[in-house]
Design an enzyme around this catalytic site. Structure first.
Site, PDB file in Angstrom:
ATOM      1  N   LYS A  37       0.925  -1.207   0.089  1.00  0.00           N
ATOM      2  CA  LYS A  37      -0.034  -0.040  -0.067  1.00  0.00           C
ATOM      3  C   LYS A  37       0.842   1.262   0.189  1.00  0.00           C
ATOM      4  CE  LYS A  37      -0.500   0.612   4.965  1.00  0.00           C
ATOM      5  NZ  LYS A  37      -1.650   0.542   5.987  1.00  0.00           N
ATOM      6  N   ARG A 129      -7.484   0.995  17.621  1.00  0.00           N
ATOM      7  CA  ARG A 129      -7.661   1.163  15.995  1.00  0.00           C
ATOM      8  C   ARG A 129      -8.860   0.220  15.771  1.00  0.00           C
ATOM      9  NH1 ARG A 129      -3.686   1.463  10.791  1.00  0.00           N
ATOM     10  NH2 ARG A 129      -4.632  -0.590  10.672  1.00  0.00           N
TER      11      ARG A 129
END
Length: 357
Positions: A37, A129
């Site tokens: 990514k 998260r």
């Protein structure tokens, strides 16, 4: 290209980093997903991943997974949204999930396509998260039971993410909890749940020091292979290159000027109050790169005689006082950290070039 900045991919160094860390993990019985990514699944990086011996390709963007040319299983890293379930199961073999509504949407999409999609249930171990909070066993079990009831989903594993948001480092205690939760799920659900994904590159320190808790058998590595460092502590990884990616920018001005601004000072164009140090007359350079091109805080000149003074949208101000041999038209080479690599890869103003040495 003119004087545009350029991100350079040193292919052999990158492939070396990948092979080194994949081999180290495999020796310890840990499978590896290499993450593309940060470089937007650049084709050269995908080519290296295909040659690395890793076990799967991972990315957070469905567009990147769709474009990536590979025979490896594809892992979708960003937890899915229900409205993109069809796309998730179409372009990825495995996904990280935490929401029951999304799990049901994935089941419907996989059923329509006549396929089985593998799910890794994310557990939040305290980094805050994604994931079901590790203390909420009832919610964890309920999610596991739901996945089990879905005929077109395989409860493939559990996973966690650490350090990215809450700065919590992985250790034997928190990753040990993930193992305990998974073992309990296996017992309660009578499922193999083959994978325990123990985080990202920050878990690599535990792996290399043989302190990774027994049962953790999967890691997702991005920054460590791209930058040759362990995030969090930013220690260099022995045997890996820190310059698999470099950035070049051209000098467009070189002049002797004062080091302290003249006049009434205010905030700069970004609303920042900058503290200046008066060092007298300085040989100053301007490189044709700025904050619109890259995260300039993540640049380090390869030539340690050069200092970075600051940056505007389009210009990088350099102290060349100890490097008086540089002139307009010369290129300055920088090492890039993860943030700089991310921004340089994502933006359209930085060209990309591959070299073979």
């Amino acid at each position: 290209m003119g004087n545009d900045p350029k991100l350079i991919i040193h292919k052999e160094k990158l492939l070396h980093n990948m092979k080194t860390l994949v081999e180290a993990a495999h020796k310890r019985g840990v499978s590896i997903a290499l993450v593309s990514k940060v470089v937007c699944a650049h084709p050269v990086v995908i080519e290296c991943i295909n040659q690395s011996g890793c076990d799967m390709l991972a990315d957070s963007r469905l567009e990147n997974l769709h474009a990536a040319k590979t025979c490896l299983p594809k892992l979708s890293l960003r937890i899915s949204s229900p409205d993109r379930a069809q796309e998730v199961v179409s372009v990825s073999d495995i996904s990280l999930e935490s929401e029951e509504r999304t799990v049901l949407a994935l089941q419907d999409a996989a059923q329509r396509l006549g396929i089985v999609h593998r799910v890794i249930l994310m557990i939040d171990l305290g980094d805050l998260r994604e994931g079901i909070f590790y203390r909420d066993w009832d919610a964890i079990l309920h999610a596991g039971e739901l996945i089990k009831r879905c005929p077109n989903l395989e409860f493939y594993g559990t996973g966690t993410n650490l350090t990215c948001y809450g700065s919590v480092l992985p250790d034997e205690t928190n990753l040990g909890m993930l193992v305990e939760i998974t073992e309990r799920l296996r017992s309660e659900l009578h499922l193999p749940i083959p994978v325990i994904s123990g985080g990202n590159s920050t878990s690599l320190k535990l792996l290399l020091e043989d302190r990774l808790p027994k049962g953790i058998n999967h890691l997702r590595l991005g920054e460590s292979v791209m930058c040759g460092v362990i995030p969090g502590t930013y220690t260099k990884i022995p045997g890996c290159y820190q310059d698999a990616f470099t950035l070049e920018a051209m000098l467009v001005e070189c002049k002797e000027k004062p080091s302290y601004p003249i006049g009434t000072l205010s905030k700069n164009a970004f609303g920042e109050t900058v503290r200046y140090i008066d060092k007298g007359i300085m040989y100053r350079g301007i490189a044709a790169i700025g904050r619109q091109d890259v995260n300039t805080d993540g640049l380090t000149p390869v030539d340690d005689r050069i200092g970075i003074l600051g940056a505007s949208s389009d210009h990088l101000l350099l102290d060349l006082t100890k490097a008086h041999d540089y002139a307009v038209g010369d290129h300055i080479t920088f090492l890039v950290d993860y943030g700089a690599l991310l921004s340089a890869s994502t933006g359209s103003y930085v060209s990309k070039e591959t070299v073979s040495c």
